[in-house]
Scaffold this motif. Sequence first.
Motif, short mmCIF file in Angstrom:
data_model
loop_
_atom_site.label_atom_id
_atom_site.label_comp_id
_atom_site.label_asym_id
_atom_site.label_seq_id
_atom_site.Cartn_x
_atom_site.Cartn_y
_atom_site.Cartn_z
N ALA A 189 -6.72 0.53 -3.22
CA ALA A 189 -6.10 1.76 -2.70
C ALA A 189 -7.16 2.83 -2.48
N VAL A 192 -9.02 2.24 0.77
CA VAL A 192 -8.24 2.66 1.94
C VAL A 192 -8.36 4.16 2.14
N ARG A 193 -8.24 4.90 1.06
CA ARG A 193 -8.35 6.36 1.15
C ARG A 193 -9.74 6.77 1.62
N SER A 230 -0.97 -3.03 -2.22
CA SER A 230 -1.57 -1.72 -2.47
C SER A 230 -2.25 -1.19 -1.21
N ASP A 233 0.58 -0.28 1.44
CA ASP A 233 1.35 0.90 1.01
C ASP A 233 0.51 2.17 1.14
N THR A 234 -0.76 2.09 0.74
CA THR A 234 -1.63 3.26 0.81
C THR A 234 -1.91 3.63 2.26
N SER A 237 1.05 5.37 3.75
CA SER A 237 1.20 6.75 3.29
C SER A 237 0.27 7.69 4.04
N LEU A 238 -0.80 7.14 4.63
CA LEU A 238 -1.77 7.94 5.37
C LEU A 238 -1.55 7.83 6.88
#
Length: 420
Positions: A189, A192-193, A230, A233-234, A237-238
């Motif tokens: 996660a 990804v961020r 993960s 989903d991450t 969210s972005l």
Amino acid sequence: MAAIGAGLAALLTVPAAAQRQAIVAGNVIVDAERGSIGPGVILVEDGRILSVTPGTAPPAGADEVIDLSGRTVLPGLIDLHVHLTGDPGGDFWKEAVEPEEWGVVVGAKNAALTVRAGFTTVREAGSGGETAFALRRGTAEGLITGPRIIAAGPALAIVGGHGDVSGFRPEVNAVLSSGYACTGAVECAAKVRRAAQNGSDVIKITATGGVLSQQGRGLEAHFSDAEMRSITDTARSLGLAVMAHAHGARGIEAAARAGVSSIEHGTYLDKAAADAMRERGVVLIPTLMAFQGISERLGQGVYTPVVEAKVREVAETARVFMTRAMQWGVPIAFGTDAGVFDHGRNAGEFRLMMAQGMNSRQALASATTSAAKVLGMEDELGRLAVGYSADIIAVAGDPLADATVLERVEWVMARGRVVE
């Protein structure tokens, strides 16, 4: 003097009046589904399509008339899987001697080859460092001749898997690593961020082993279910989609169930994996030209023995898997893996798709309307319509009857700029 200087500065900053270009076409294909309207005129201003009208009379007020009356004009093509910053070959050791900045130089060359071949938008499916992001800006600002670039940046991989560095001494592997390998849901996660923070338009993961990497432990699933969930989903969210390199059937199925938007390659697709893709609307990007490109280099000392063995392993199934995907109802869009073969040959994919069961209209749609939908840009690309980006190409012949004519694109406009 100060007043004169200020007046000159103001004059120089006034934008030039937008030029209206009228493209007179012998045949206009507005999109693959609707087909052609016969002879028509497309009016373009400031990079956008103002009108598409039947007939051959340019409208009053056009600043420039482009005569393509002997050609078929259609939307610019979209390739959903390219690697602009690399060229084909087996010299994996060059990672240790060539700086990442060299990828921008190579990428500038390949971006020009790609757009001149009629591909006005591409999805850059994995590159080193900031190279693809630099190219993206360069083509957007018109400093580099090339297509619109949707850039993934470095791919997320498991440690030592496809997409991570392998084949060197451990300490060299560690130095060369992109920093995007991850273990466990929390770390994945975080990667990804980081990718989103650094400019990725889409998240690329290597969900299974790969053919051209130096690790030879097969082509099945790499990430765990928890890690892939993960990641998706991450990313969601972005506001980012996830594209998944995947060969083995169970890796394809796991990635589809985790929520990726597309499967890249899909070589060993089976019924269970196809069902998972179809039920979730996951799109297959077959990259048939990649398999052809690597097969052309077999037995020439281009690849290491590990890679040669994997190329031979996938060769037979690569000739039939897209046919099965169509029979099972899997949605398909256009992508080639250019960089594994020479850039500029992207349109060779149409011939290979048709050999596996697509007709010309379906093949054209895969590289226009279908590809635009994968990008979430169906209101911007893939059609000749009012308000859409002026991404337009011209060919001799009718690609709805024979998509192989797209291998010989004669004229290109990308974002309203005519490509010389």
